[in-house]
Each structure stands twice: as structure tokens, then as C-alpha cells.
Design an enzyme around this catalytic site. Structure first.
Site, PDB file in Angstrom:
ATOM      1  N   LYS A   8      -6.364  -2.826  -1.140  1.00  0.00           N
ATOM      2  CA  LYS A   8      -7.593  -2.440  -1.846  1.00  0.00           C
ATOM      3  C   LYS A   8      -8.011  -1.057  -1.392  1.00  0.00           C
ATOM      4  CE  LYS A   8     -10.470  -2.952   1.859  1.00  0.00           C
ATOM      5  NZ  LYS A   8     -11.044  -1.759   2.532  1.00  0.00           N
ATOM      6  N   PRO A  90       1.172   0.272   4.641  1.00  0.00           N
ATOM      7  CA  PRO A  90       1.044   0.808   6.009  1.00  0.00           C
ATOM      8  C   PRO A  90      -0.065   0.142   6.807  1.00  0.00           C
ATOM      9  CG  PRO A  90       1.309   2.594   4.425  1.00  0.00           C
ATOM     10  CD  PRO A  90       1.108   1.337   3.627  1.00  0.00           C
ATOM     11  N   ILE A  91       0.138   0.103   8.119  1.00  0.00           N
ATOM     12  CA  ILE A  91      -0.816  -0.503   9.046  1.00  0.00           C
ATOM     13  C   ILE A  91      -1.780   0.572   9.533  1.00  0.00           C
ATOM     14  CG2 ILE A  91      -1.033  -1.689  11.272  1.00  0.00           C
ATOM     15  CD1 ILE A  91       1.851  -2.759  10.768  1.00  0.00           C
ATOM     16  N   GLY A  92      -3.059   0.207   9.677  1.00  0.00           N
ATOM     17  CA  GLY A  92      -4.058   1.178  10.126  1.00  0.00           C
ATOM     18  C   GLY A  92      -4.323   2.237   9.089  1.00  0.00           C
ATOM     19  N   ALA A  93      -4.262   1.814   7.819  1.00  0.00           N
ATOM     20  CA  ALA A  93      -4.361   2.766   6.712  1.00  0.00           C
ATOM     21  C   ALA A  93      -5.657   2.642   5.935  1.00  0.00           C
ATOM     22  CB  ALA A  93      -3.176   2.569   5.767  1.00  0.00           C
ATOM     23  N   GLY A  98      -3.432  -6.245   6.208  1.00  0.00           N
ATOM     24  CA  GLY A  98      -3.336  -7.471   7.002  1.00  0.00           C
ATOM     25  C   GLY A  98      -4.297  -8.542   6.519  1.00  0.00           C
ATOM     26  N   SER A 100      -5.350  -8.902   3.449  1.00  0.00           N
ATOM     27  CA  SER A 100      -4.801  -9.414   2.202  1.00  0.00           C
ATOM     28  C   SER A 100      -3.699 -10.427   2.467  1.00  0.00           C
ATOM     29  CB  SER A 100      -4.255  -8.257   1.360  1.00  0.00           C
ATOM     30  OG  SER A 100      -3.644  -8.729   0.182  1.00  0.00           O
ATOM     31  N   ASP A 132     -12.958  -8.362   5.794  1.00  0.00           N
ATOM     32  CA  ASP A 132     -12.650  -8.121   4.384  1.00  0.00           C
ATOM     33  C   ASP A 132     -11.632  -9.097   3.805  1.00  0.00           C
ATOM     34  OD1 ASP A 132     -10.548  -7.099   5.816  1.00  0.00           O
ATOM     35  OD2 ASP A 132     -10.567  -5.106   4.915  1.00  0.00           O
TER      36      ASP A 132
END
EC number: 2.7.1.148
Length: 269
Positions: A8, A90-93, A98, A100, A132
């Protein structure tokens, strides 16, 4: 069963106050985008979790997908499953990848074992996993408040518009992002601002994380400026970063412009 766990974006993000529980109250519009991970769950004789694609740091047993399974297992005595996550987002983006994944695991388990959990029940489980996570249960544009887990319908449709997401291969933790923010009330009502023509959003619809992070990481304002230069109707950082997105009248091909980075483009629904 297989699910495509999409990311999102935040269209506007106001950090209004720090809560007694240490979290922050926010105001934001969450909007789903097509960049997705893939989650597969099958019945098995013993529980297992595996992943491929982008390497996920940390203990796999503490992955949110595993926690989602454990949450429902505690209440419904679920049998074992084999779970595999193909990590693409991507992680930390700042895109909730995560969260989701965990939400889609809840939905997959609900369907696989015919638990008949309502949307509200699934959202309540998701809230226990992350601020979230609950958004991805209904997975449609929402105006979000409190910790980002309380929702109101919003009459906003960007269907058919193009979007470009640029991840500058820079991991920004939520703690780092909040360290550069002073919560404050704003004179701009985000819901009203989002009813303006999209071409006017750049003057009204802001992400409060940008001020601190743009000073620390000059690549971020550079990407935002580039998106406007090539015709974006609106551009912003999403979430706590570091992904910057541009919304266009139609899907553009900007891969060559942002070739050093990880880029995804597609059509909004």
C-alpha cells in the site's frame, strides 16, 4: 492455497500526537498498490515456514506470518501447515509489506479451514499483529486514524491512473523515522485536501516524515523532484520511507531514469 499479498501507499501522513502507550496517532489515506509478495499455505504433518526472494533478517519463528498462524491456532486448534513466502516487496520501504503478508495469512487460514470469521473479526486479529495489518483485510482505500488501524470510507478513486514506486535500496526503520518528527496538529484537514484535484495535492497533501528524512537522505527529495520533472501529477514518500511514489495520468516507463534503484510501476485500481 496461494495469495498475492499486495503493498500500500500513504497518500498524506499527518502525525498528530504521541499516545500514552508509546505509539503515535496519525491521519492518512491508505491506498492499495499492485506490488505483491506471494504467500502459499498447504496442509502438512508438521508446521513449517520458509521464504525465498528477498532475504528476511531475524528469526523466522518471529515472522509476522508465523505469528498470524499462531494467533488463530490458539483459538481454533488449527492443524499444521507448510507456509512459504516469496518476498518481493522491499523491506523497510514504507509500504506495509510484512503487515500485508500477515493479513493475507489470516485470510488464507480462514478460507482453508472454513473458520467463517467475519471481516471485523479478521481485522481484530490483524490489529494484534501490527498497526497497519488490519487495512489489508478489506484492502481498499481507507482514511486511517489513531495508530493507523481505525478506518473510515473515503470517496477517493485513482482507478486507471499510473503509479511508479521507486525504492532507493535504503532501509529506514520506523524508530529512525519517528526520531525526526515532532507530532503536531495541522490546520489542513487531510480528508478535505484529498477532495481537491490531484494536481493541487502537492500543495496540501504532505507526509510529515519527509522533513526529517529528506534532510538526512538527499536521495529522497531528488527522486521526488525527478518524478515531478517527468510528469507526475503528485509525488510523495510513502509511510516512514524510503519508497517514493509518483502518480501519473497513465503508466509511464521510467526504469531507465531510476535504473540504480528498485522500481515497480503499474495501474491503480
Amino acid at each position: 492455497m496461494v495469495a498475492f499479498a499486495n503493498a500500500k501507499i500513504n497518500i498524506g501522513l499527518q502525525i498528530t500526537e504521541k499516545r500514552p502507550d508509546g505509539f503515535h496517532n496519525i491521519a492518512s489515506c491508505f491506498y492499495p498498490v499492485g506490488w505483491s509478495d506471494v504467500v502459499e499455505i498447504i496442509r502438512a504433518t508438521e508446521f513449517s515456514f520458509s521464504s525465498s526472494g528477498i532475504d528476511i533478517p531475524g528469526d523466522p519463528a518471529k515472522n509476522l506470518c508465523v505469528k498470524a498462524y499462531e494467533l488463530l491456532k490458539a483459538d481454533f486448534d488449527l492443524p499444521p501447515v507448510a507456509m512459504h513466502l516469496l518476498k518481493i516487496v522491499p523491506i523497510g520501504a514504507g509500504m506495509g509489506g510484512g503487515s500485508s503478508d500477515a493479513a493475507f495469512v489470516l485470510k488464507l487460514l480462514n478460507d482453508t479451514f472454513k473458520l467463517a470469521l467475519s471481516t471485523t473479526a479478521l481485522q481484530n486479529y490483524a490489529r494484534r499483529l501490527g498497526s497497519d495489518c488490519a487495512f489489508f483485510i478489506e484492502n481498499q482505500p481507507q482514511f486511517c486514524s489513531e495508530k493507523g488501524d481505525q478506518f473510515e470510507d473515503i470517496s477517493l478513486s485513482l482507478k486507471g491512473k499510473g503509479i511508479v514506486l521507486v525504492y532507493p535500496n535504503l532501509h529506514i526503520s520506523t524508530a529512525e523515522a519517528y526520531a525526526g518528527v515532532v507530532p503536531q496538529k495541522t490546520e489542513v484537514d487531510l480528508r478535505e485536501a484529498l477532495q481537491r484535484p490531484i494536481e493541487e495535492w502537492r500543495h496540501w497533501v504532505k507526509n510529515d516524515f519527509e522533513n526529517g528524512l529528506f534532510q538526512k537522505y538527499p536521495v529522497l527529495p531528488q527522486i521526488k523532484a525527478q518524478l515531478y520533472e517527468v510528469g507526475a501529477l503528485y509525488a510523495s514518500m510513502t509511510g516512514s520511507g524510503s519508497t517514493v511514489f509518483g502518480i501519473f495520468e497513465k503508466v509511464p516507463d521510467l526504469q531507465n531514469i531510476f535504473s540504480p534503484y528498485t522500481v515497480w510501476n503499474g495501474e491503480l485500481t
